[in-house]
Design an enzyme around this catalytic site. Sequence first.
Site, short mmCIF file in Angstrom:
data_model
loop_
_atom_site.label_atom_id
_atom_site.label_comp_id
_atom_site.label_asym_id
_atom_site.label_seq_id
_atom_site.Cartn_x
_atom_site.Cartn_y
_atom_site.Cartn_z
N GLY A 29 7.38 114.99 24.42
CA GLY A 29 8.35 115.67 23.50
C GLY A 29 7.90 117.21 23.43
CG ASN A 30 10.23 120.20 22.82
OD1 ASN A 30 10.79 120.41 22.04
ND2 ASN A 30 11.19 119.55 23.99
NE ARG A 31 4.09 122.90 17.76
CZ ARG A 31 3.41 124.15 17.22
NH1 ARG A 31 2.81 124.85 18.23
NH2 ARG A 31 3.48 124.58 16.09
#
Length: 234
Positions: free
Chosen positions: A33-35
């Site tokens: 995922g990413n932030r």
Amino acid sequence: LALVARSGDLEGLAVVVSAGGTREPIDPVRFLGNRSSGRQGVAIAHAAAERGARVTLVAAHLDGVVRPGPGIEVVGVGTADELGRAMDAAAPDADVIVMAAAVADYSVASVSDTKLRKQDSPGALTLELRENRDVVAGLVANRRAGQTIVAFAAETVGSDGELLDRARAKAARKGVDLLAANAVGWTQGFESTQNALVIVDRDGTVAAEVAGSKDDTAHALLDAVLAARAGQTG
Ligand code: CTP
Ligand code: CA
């Protein structure tokens, strides 16, 4: 006063916004995922609806961030591939497309149907990743007359000048009408209600520079979209 002046200025326009961060599955319980929190994209969707647009919000993992609102249809997606399909489906009817989502650049080449076990990869695990297609590039390639396409870029940079250089290069490379760039880092740019954007057009001209709440920057971005559209037709 600014809000009064803006009220209804997107009446009759269909706006499609992608927001959030895609997740690429590794196995049934894990993902890459990413932030991205999705707050900026959600703020743009709400600002556009407030100003009279019909809004489609393509939402990647926005639970807890997406607020229900009149004039906003939410389409939930998970992976970059799903987001791409949802954008392709929504784009033909859109007057304005804003790609605020953080789309995974790669997905796991072979997703495991069962939970990976340490005993199968002792000491280290190598995952093969394959590049995902560029969704916004596809939208630009199929852009119909009068459609305005906006991309975003979150960049780790050492200075405002470097951010502007990156924004200009990316806007030209992507062929979008506008690109909004912001600086990010370990302690900057995520999970915040504030944002600072520099918005450039395809030629690299700075259309706007704005800092404030994500609602403020959302409205400034929509102002830049309307100015770009006025330039296109007039
Ligand atoms: N984007 C997209 N499809 C992808 C990757 C990104 O549509 N597979 C969109 C993003 O939603 C954003 C814009 O492209 O609006 C710029 O994303 P960014 O990650 O900054 O650009 P990339 O082309 O992926 O370049 P890099 O990550 O290498 O800087
Ligand atoms: Ca990327």
